[in-house]
Structure formats: structure tokens, C-alpha cells
Enzyme design. Structure first.
Site, mmCIF file in Angstrom:
data_model
loop_
_atom_site.group_PDB
_atom_site.id
_atom_site.type_symbol
_atom_site.label_atom_id
_atom_site.label_comp_id
_atom_site.label_asym_id
_atom_site.label_seq_id
_atom_site.Cartn_x
_atom_site.Cartn_y
_atom_site.Cartn_z
ATOM 1 N N LYS A 45 11.194 -6.569 -13.357
ATOM 2 C CA LYS A 45 12.127 -6.102 -14.398
ATOM 3 C C LYS A 45 12.553 -7.278 -15.266
ATOM 4 O O LYS A 45 12.753 -8.392 -14.760
ATOM 5 C CB LYS A 45 13.328 -5.455 -13.722
ATOM 6 C CG LYS A 45 14.291 -4.763 -14.674
ATOM 7 C CD LYS A 45 15.383 -4.041 -13.901
ATOM 8 C CE LYS A 45 16.382 -3.356 -14.808
ATOM 9 N NZ LYS A 45 17.459 -2.658 -14.079
ATOM 10 N N SER A 82 18.287 2.088 -15.141
ATOM 11 C CA SER A 82 17.747 1.264 -16.191
ATOM 12 C C SER A 82 16.392 0.616 -15.854
ATOM 13 O O SER A 82 15.772 0.041 -16.741
ATOM 14 C CB SER A 82 18.754 0.160 -16.523
ATOM 15 O OG SER A 82 18.925 -0.710 -15.426
ATOM 16 N N SER A 125 20.309 2.113 -10.934
ATOM 17 C CA SER A 125 19.147 1.802 -11.772
ATOM 18 C C SER A 125 17.806 1.673 -11.066
ATOM 19 O O SER A 125 16.771 1.676 -11.716
ATOM 20 C CB SER A 125 19.406 0.523 -12.557
ATOM 21 O OG SER A 125 20.205 0.841 -13.657
HETATM 22 N N1 GLN Z 1 23.586 3.863 -15.383
HETATM 23 C C1 GLN Z 1 24.483 2.929 -14.794
HETATM 24 C C2 GLN Z 1 25.145 2.096 -15.877
HETATM 25 O O1 GLN Z 1 24.784 2.262 -16.976
HETATM 26 C C3 GLN Z 1 23.776 2.048 -13.817
HETATM 27 C C4 GLN Z 1 22.934 1.021 -14.474
HETATM 28 C C5 GLN Z 1 22.365 0.040 -13.498
HETATM 29 O O2 GLN Z 1 22.335 0.293 -12.281
HETATM 30 N N2 GLN Z 1 21.983 -1.121 -14.015
HETATM 31 O O3 GLN Z 1 25.982 1.310 -15.629
#
Ligand code: GLN
Length: 455
Positions: free
Chosen positions: A67, A142, A166
Site C-alpha cells: 500500500k 482504503s 481499511s
Molecule cells: N473508513 C475509515 C476512515 O475513513 C477507515 C479508514 C482506514 O482504516 N484507513 O477513517
């Protein structure tokens, strides 16, 4: 999808160089927009080393995608933001050092929501990721690029990060396996921070054994992350009589709920299953967003256009320069979070929002610990729905709501994985398997038993 075992079989018949070259070609075509950078030169060099017998280790010759918020020395690391579009880290993250030590072939850096802020990988500066199961839909976020790269046969393994879901969300949406480790098991050294107290780097793969193997490689002691527990992890999936609790407060839409209920009725043939209530979960989602945004507002203050990242040519007054850099360098969702986080931390509101959210965090942890006195494993649907259409989630609050089942786990620092449980009209839906702190082998053991029984 390609498991490590299948890849090793291929390696016994063909040169790693040819196999990797084939994957690189796919990654270059980028059909699902999984990759921000394809690390062709490095990957082919590592494959050649393998072919010459110079690359040993637990992941020898196995392709891994990383990532793009995880620092890679000499390879640009963008966080899918214009702010870091041309940023090249001078060092490797702890997990990248580990991958290299174990002989992995690093094939590229994957697309994501900008700075990890999102649930759909649509906030990326490099465009949305498409779901290999249906390319009009999102792959989740994400870590959407890591998930689509596995689901679309562009890699064997991938690293994601999970601040509030994410890893688990895109795993659920693309039909793969993903695990968020216990907070403190995997060093965050070299991970570009979104919300430090919540996030962990974790493995994504197409089988339970592969999750376990990758976790074994990346976990372990690292003094450069002060929250690292110092523990190592040896994959040894538990075999026992699991006591399983179904969390009453974690639900899904009608169709995903059906998949979940069906899963539960199948496993109840070989494990004890009972419903359990965790009342504080009602407050978990808002508490998560207050804490995540507060930490983000502080972490992102460092992008000032001076030390690294996006910069402008003309420097008028410092305050003008600083705000112009941030106006142009950050996307809309990131700006929204910086503003909300600064608000929640400001004098007069700190006690009302931030402090209150921390109190909820403690209650959530206590509820989980109580449930774990009776159960080894807790289950829920990973996501309340299957993958959304690209562009479908127009307003931010609806997007935040999709994290309802995943965010409590990060508040409590617990390990949880998402595994495929079934489909709704061809779209995958995952089950979330939650365990006690540092009991990843119980999670993995349970999931492997389910996988073997072909539930
Ligand atoms: N969707 C969640 C957020 O926007 C989690 C994102 C993540 O785990 N990086 O904070």
C-alpha cells in the site's frame, strides 16, 4: 486468485523472472487501477536473484504489493495525495525491511484513499479503484488497490493498513482474506500516519495460511515504534473447541444479513454459538471519527510545503504560502477531516468531543473484554452491504456509516480478520472474525477450520 502454494508450484516449473515479468505486464495495464507505481526494475532484479539461488527466506520469490502509505526506500510513496506525488522516502518501513529479508519480490505500490481517509478508494488523487468482481463498483477502502490486485490476479500477497476497517472492508468487497493485527504487534515505523492510536499494517491474501505466513514475516519487535509490543508472531493456527459469540449490535442490510445468518447456521453444526450484546457499540462510530479526525489534524500539520512534498515556487508571506500549499495539495475529504479534527481539539470543545470520545473508547474496550470472558471468537458481518457503485456514496456521513462494524475493533485495539462468506448477486460479502488481544492464532485457527469445512 493465486495462493502462495500455487505460486511455489509455478516457481518449480518456470523461472521467477518470467513469472514476475508476466505479473508486471498485468500491473502495468492496470485494469482496475490497483497500482500507483509498478516497481518493475526492483521486481525483475529480485526475481533474477531468486533464479540464481541468491534469494532465500519464508517468502522467497513470492510477489507482494505494498500500500502506498508504507515507505519504500528510493520508490515514491504518495499516500495517493498530490501532496506527496513526488515524495521518495530515504528509508524502508520496518515491514518492508522484513519482506526484503525474507526474499519477497516487491512488485508495486497500491492505490488507496488519500492518506487512508475513506471507505471506497474514491478519494485517491490517482482515481478510483475498480472492483475485479464488477468494474462499475468500488473495491472498498482504503486499501482498495491491495485488495483488487489480489482479487484480480495481479499479485499473490499484499500489505494494507487498517485504521478503522481499511483492510477488512476491501477484503469483504472483493472476496479475499485480510487481517488487522492487534495494536502493537506490527511496527508502524515507516507508515505515514493518519491516526496513530488506531492503525496497524496487516496482511491481505487469498487464503488463511497465506495471511498467517505474511503476518509472521511482518510482526515482531521494533524499537523505532514506541507502541510496538516487542512480541513476535509464529503462525500456528489453534485447533480447539471454539466458543463463538454473535454480536447483537453489528448488523447488515437484508441480503448481507442473510449471507451472514446462513454462515452462522452452518458453523453452528460444529461449534457452540450464542448471541452476545455489547451495548456501548452504539456510540463507537462517532467516537472513532472524533478520535481519527483529531489525530489526523495533528499528523497532517507537517505538510507545509517546506520540508517535503508538494511545494510552490513563489513564497510571499509564510501564512499565505502555508495555506496555499495545503489548499492545492490536499483533496476535499482530507481537508474536511483536518477542519473537523481541529475543531474537536480546540479549547472549549476538547472536553465535549475529544475527551468524551476517549471515554467511549474505554467503554467499548470493557464491553469486548467482558464478552471475551465467555467467548474465544466474536463474529459479525464485516460490512453492512456489498460493494457500492462508483460515485454512489455522495455524502460523507453515509460513507462514514459504512464503517459501523469495523471501527469498534480499532478503538479496542483487537485483532480481526475478514473472510469470504458468500455472495449477493455475484458480489462478495465477508464475515468479520474478532479475537482477544494477541490471539491471532485463535482467529486464524477458527477461520482455517471454517475454510476447510467449506462453509
Ligand atoms: N473508513 C475509515 C476512515 O475513513 C477507515 C479508514 C482506514 O482504516 N484507513 O477513517
Amino acid at each position: 486468485m493465486i495462493t502462495v502454494r500455487e505460486w511455489r508450484e509455478r516457481l518449480s516449473e518456470e523461472r521467477a523472472y518470467d513469472l514476475i515479468a508476466e505479473l508486471i505486464e498485468k500491473a502495468r495495464k492496470n485494469r482496475y487501477n490497483s497500482f500507483i507505481t509498478v516497481t518493475e526494475e526492483m521486481a525483475l532484479k529480485q526475481a533474477e536473484e531468486y533464479d540464481r539461488g541468491e534469494r532465500g527466506g519464508k517468502l522467497a520469490g513470492i510477489p507482494v504489493a505494498i500500500k502506498d502509505n508504507i515507505s519504500t526506500q528510493g520508490i515514491r510513496t504518495t499516500c495517493a495525495s498530490k501532496m506527496l506525488e513526488n515524495y521518495i522516502p530515504p528509508f524502508d518501513a520496518h515491514v518492508v525491511e522484513k519482506l526484503k529479508q525474507e526474499g519477497a519480490v516487491i512488485i508495486g505500490k497500491t492505490n488507496m484513499d488519500e492518506f487512508g481517509m475513506g471507505t471506497t478508494t474514491e478519494t485517491s488523487y490517482f482515481g478510483a479503484v475498480k472492483n475485479p468482481k464488477d468494474d462499475e463498483r468500488v473495491a472498498g477502502g482504503s486499501s482498495g488497490g491491495s485488495a483488487s490486485a489480489i482479487s484480480g490476479d495481479e499479485t499473490v500477497l499484499a500489505l494494507g493498513t487498517d485504521t478503522g476497517g481499511s483492510i477488512r472492508c476491501p477484503s469483504s468487497f472483493t472476496g479475499i482474506y485480510g487481517l488487522k493485527p492487534t495494536y502493537g504487534l506490527v511496527s508502524r515505523y515507516g507508515l505515514i500516519a493518519y491516526a496513530n492510536s488506531l492503525e496497524q499494517i496487516g496482511p491481505m491474501a487469498s487464503s488463511i495460511d497465506d495471511l498467517g505466513l505474511l503476518l509472521e514475516v511482518i510482526a515482531g519487535k521494533d524499537e523505532r515504534d514506541s507502541t510496538n509490543s516487542g512480541r513476535s508472531f509464529k503462525y500456528s493456527p489453534a485447533e480447539k473447541k471454539f466458543r463463538v459469540g454473535i454480536i447483537k449490535e453489528m448488523n447488515a442490510d437484508e441480503r448481507v444479513q442473510e449471507v451472514f445468518d446462513d454462515f452462522v447456521s452452518k458453523i453452528s453444526k460444529f461449534v457452540e454459538v450464542e448471541e452476545v450484546s455489547l451495548p456501548s457499540l452504539t456510540y463507537a462510530l462517532p467516537a472513532y471519527y472524533v478520535i481519527a479526525m483529531s489525530e489526523a489534524s495533528s499528523n497532517l500539520a507537517r505538510y507545509d510545503g517546506v520540508r517535503y512534498g508538494f511545494a510552490l515556487d513563489s513564497l510571499d508571506s509564510w501564512t499565505n504560502y502555508f495555506s496555499r500549499v495545503r489548499k492545492e495539495g490536499f483533496g476535499k475529504e482530507v481537508k474536511r477531516r483536518i477542519m473537523m479534527g481541529s475543531y474537536a481539539l480546540s479549547a472549549g470543545y476538547y472536553g465535549k468531543y475529544y475527551l468524551k470520545a476517549l471515554k467511549v473508547r474505554t467503554l467499548v474496550l470493557q464491553d469486548f473484554l467482558k464478552a471475551f470472558e465467555r467467548f474465544d471468537i466474536l463474529l459479525s458481518p464485516t460490512m453492512p452491504s456489498t460493494a457500492f457503485k462508483i460515485g454512489e456514496l455522495a455524502d460523507p456521513v453515509t460513507m462514514y456509516m459504512a464503517d459501523i462494524n469495523t471501527t469498534p475493533i480499532n478503538l479496542a485495539g483487537l485483532p480481526a480478520l475478514s473472510m469470504p462468506a458468500g455472495e449477493v448477486k455475484g458480489l462478495p460479502a465477508g464475515v468479520q472474525v474478532i479475537g482477544r488481544h494477541f490471539e491471532e492464532n485463535i482467529l486464524l485457527g477458527f477461520a482455517r477450520m471454517v475454510e476447510r469445512n467449506e462453509v
